[in-house]
Design an enzyme around this catalytic site. Sequence first.
Site, PDB file in Angstrom:
ATOM      1  N   ARG A  95       0.915  -1.348   0.008  1.00 25.82           N
ATOM      2  CA  ARG A  95      -0.175  -0.035  -0.204  1.00 25.82           C
ATOM      3  C   ARG A  95       0.854   1.244  -0.034  1.00 25.82           C
ATOM      4  O   ARG A  95       2.121   1.051   0.573  1.00 25.82           O
ATOM      5  CB  ARG A  95      -0.959   0.030   1.259  1.00 25.82           C
ATOM      6  CG  ARG A  95      -1.799  -1.315   1.350  1.00 25.82           C
ATOM      7  CD  ARG A  95      -2.694  -1.347   2.792  1.00 25.82           C
ATOM      8  NE  ARG A  95      -3.644  -2.190   2.859  1.00 25.82           N
ATOM      9  CZ  ARG A  95      -3.267  -3.403   3.421  1.00 25.82           C
ATOM     10  NH1 ARG A  95      -1.681  -3.668   3.919  1.00 25.82           N
ATOM     11  NH2 ARG A  95      -4.059  -4.461   3.412  1.00 25.82           N
ATOM     12  N   LYS A 127      -2.191  -2.255   7.878  1.00 26.68           N
ATOM     13  CA  LYS A 127      -3.510  -1.774   8.495  1.00 26.68           C
ATOM     14  C   LYS A 127      -3.452  -2.391  10.009  1.00 26.68           C
ATOM     15  O   LYS A 127      -3.230  -3.386  10.227  1.00 26.68           O
ATOM     16  CB  LYS A 127      -4.732  -2.198   7.826  1.00 26.68           C
ATOM     17  CG  LYS A 127      -4.965  -1.510   6.351  1.00 26.68           C
ATOM     18  CD  LYS A 127      -6.252  -1.873   6.088  1.00 26.68           C
ATOM     19  CE  LYS A 127      -6.507  -1.107   4.619  1.00 26.68           C
ATOM     20  NZ  LYS A 127      -7.681  -1.341   3.795  1.00 26.68           N
ATOM     21  N   HIS A 151      -2.486   2.633  -5.695  1.00 25.51           N
ATOM     22  CA  HIS A 151      -3.162   1.356  -5.220  1.00 25.51           C
ATOM     23  C   HIS A 151      -3.496   0.362  -6.408  1.00 25.51           C
ATOM     24  O   HIS A 151      -3.442  -0.543  -6.326  1.00 25.51           O
ATOM     25  CB  HIS A 151      -4.547   1.767  -4.617  1.00 25.51           C
ATOM     26  CG  HIS A 151      -5.138   0.595  -3.996  1.00 25.51           C
ATOM     27  ND1 HIS A 151      -4.758   0.269  -2.614  1.00 25.51           N
ATOM     28  CD2 HIS A 151      -6.153  -0.352  -4.092  1.00 25.51           C
ATOM     29  CE1 HIS A 151      -5.303  -0.641  -2.214  1.00 25.51           C
ATOM     30  NE2 HIS A 151      -6.404  -1.208  -3.104  1.00 25.51           N
ATOM     31  N   ARG A 205      -0.790  -1.666  -6.828  1.00 20.84           N
ATOM     32  CA  ARG A 205      -0.705  -2.773  -5.727  1.00 20.84           C
ATOM     33  C   ARG A 205      -1.558  -4.079  -6.598  1.00 20.84           C
ATOM     34  O   ARG A 205      -1.138  -5.254  -6.510  1.00 20.84           O
ATOM     35  CB  ARG A 205      -1.390  -2.470  -4.703  1.00 20.84           C
ATOM     36  CG  ARG A 205      -1.769  -3.537  -3.505  1.00 20.84           C
ATOM     37  CD  ARG A 205      -2.211  -2.721  -2.221  1.00 20.84           C
ATOM     38  NE  ARG A 205      -3.132  -3.524  -1.358  1.00 20.84           N
ATOM     39  CZ  ARG A 205      -2.368  -4.473  -0.455  1.00 20.84           C
ATOM     40  NH1 ARG A 205      -1.282  -4.545  -0.437  1.00 20.84           N
ATOM     41  NH2 ARG A 205      -3.419  -5.180   0.359  1.00 20.84           N
ATOM     42  N   HIS A 259      -3.666  -9.332   3.500  1.00 17.69           N
ATOM     43  CA  HIS A 259      -4.972  -9.311   3.672  1.00 17.69           C
ATOM     44  C   HIS A 259      -5.283 -10.006   4.877  1.00 17.69           C
ATOM     45  O   HIS A 259      -4.845 -11.163   5.424  1.00 17.69           O
ATOM     46  CB  HIS A 259      -5.639  -9.861   2.491  1.00 17.69           C
ATOM     47  CG  HIS A 259      -5.573  -9.244   1.212  1.00 17.69           C
ATOM     48  ND1 HIS A 259      -5.890  -9.631  -0.180  1.00 17.69           N
ATOM     49  CD2 HIS A 259      -5.579  -7.728   1.178  1.00 17.69           C
ATOM     50  CE1 HIS A 259      -5.614  -8.645  -0.946  1.00 17.69           C
ATOM     51  NE2 HIS A 259      -5.533  -7.556  -0.338  1.00 17.69           N
ATOM     52  N   TYR A 272      -7.952 -11.545  -7.053  1.00 11.80           N
ATOM     53  CA  TYR A 272      -6.935 -11.763  -8.023  1.00 11.80           C
ATOM     54  C   TYR A 272      -6.853 -13.197  -8.892  1.00 11.80           C
ATOM     55  O   TYR A 272      -6.028 -13.242  -9.652  1.00 11.80           O
ATOM     56  CB  TYR A 272      -5.759 -11.654  -7.194  1.00 11.80           C
ATOM     57  CG  TYR A 272      -5.372 -10.332  -6.914  1.00 11.80           C
ATOM     58  CD1 TYR A 272      -5.399  -9.048  -7.648  1.00 11.80           C
ATOM     59  CD2 TYR A 272      -5.816 -10.060  -5.608  1.00 11.80           C
ATOM     60  CE1 TYR A 272      -5.493  -7.845  -7.089  1.00 11.80           C
ATOM     61  CE2 TYR A 272      -5.531  -8.630  -4.798  1.00 11.80           C
ATOM     62  CZ  TYR A 272      -5.490  -7.618  -5.638  1.00 11.80           C
ATOM     63  OH  TYR A 272      -5.534  -6.540  -5.276  1.00 11.80           O
TER      64      TYR A 272
END
Length: 344
Positions: free
Chosen positions: A179, A203, A277, A280, A304, A313
Amino acid sequence: MQSGGFAVKREYAEACPPLLKDFLYYMETIRGRSPRTVDGYFIDLRTFLRYIKAVKVLGLREFDLSEITIDDLDSSVICGVTLSDIYGYLNFTLTERDNSAVTRARKVSSIRSFYKYITTKTDLLEVSPAKELDLPAIRNSLPKFLSLEESLDLLQTVAAAQNPRDFCMITFLINCGMRVSELVGLNLSDLRKKEKTLRLLGKGNKERIIYVNEACLQAMEAYEPVRAKILSDRHRTNEPALFLSERGSRISARRVEQILEKYLAAAGLSGRGYSPHKLRHTAATLMYQYGGADVRVLKEILGHENLSTTEIYTHVSSQQIERAIDSSPLAKVKAPKSQEDSKE
């Protein structure tokens, strides 16, 4: 980590009722949300509470939300909000502001988080009015990403500019799938060149270690003397940030966005919705399509929380579909000639 979060944004604190201010401090300092995420909470909830004040306190039917202040909004009003009030607000965002489903879903998420905080971290409210609130239906869409050819064009364009810092940043983004907040939060000590690893803080302040490839290491080797010169010129020998601005301080996420926009335009790739992004997404897609990366491996690389987030993906590109159809053993069977053709 990058400094300068909500805690130093005095204008936010001054514009918030105490309950909202406490929530924002909690999300940043306790839950470890990024400054950008906290900014988003502030903007969404300020709009929501302005609407609540206009309708429930002032009894207005027509109003300009930008003129409504909420710093004096009492906690009893906030805790007196009903599910119907929230539905009224969401209808307002749809009819008066033409918000998309994605935007409304984000607003719903902010409201639910706010009232979850009130019901679990204070004694002001027992049941959240947003407890039964569903997210607006969002049309599933594939992530936007650069093709392999576009990725190569972008890297060649950045390389031609002979700016080692910019090349290193974009190489990291498009190879590692990090990110932009993780990129600008990097410190020099996070890179272990011998082990070929990079420590990322994602995060919720969750740490993960990823491996870096040779392209990243070479880009870093070219950037290091540039970084050292910037610090030397600014007499800032103790700056830990890996990527620096021209002033010798930690580069901002917005500046990275501007830099990328410049190179996308130079590569003829502007106007296609690409952003940091999307790099990414590009990294993850290329690792899956060309590197044969397992979806569980991608989950760890991308940081994630849930596997379902990573599974997007596993989409197949239109080129793969075309190749699959062309490779059918029946693809070469020719149609018989018509009787009219035979007569000729």
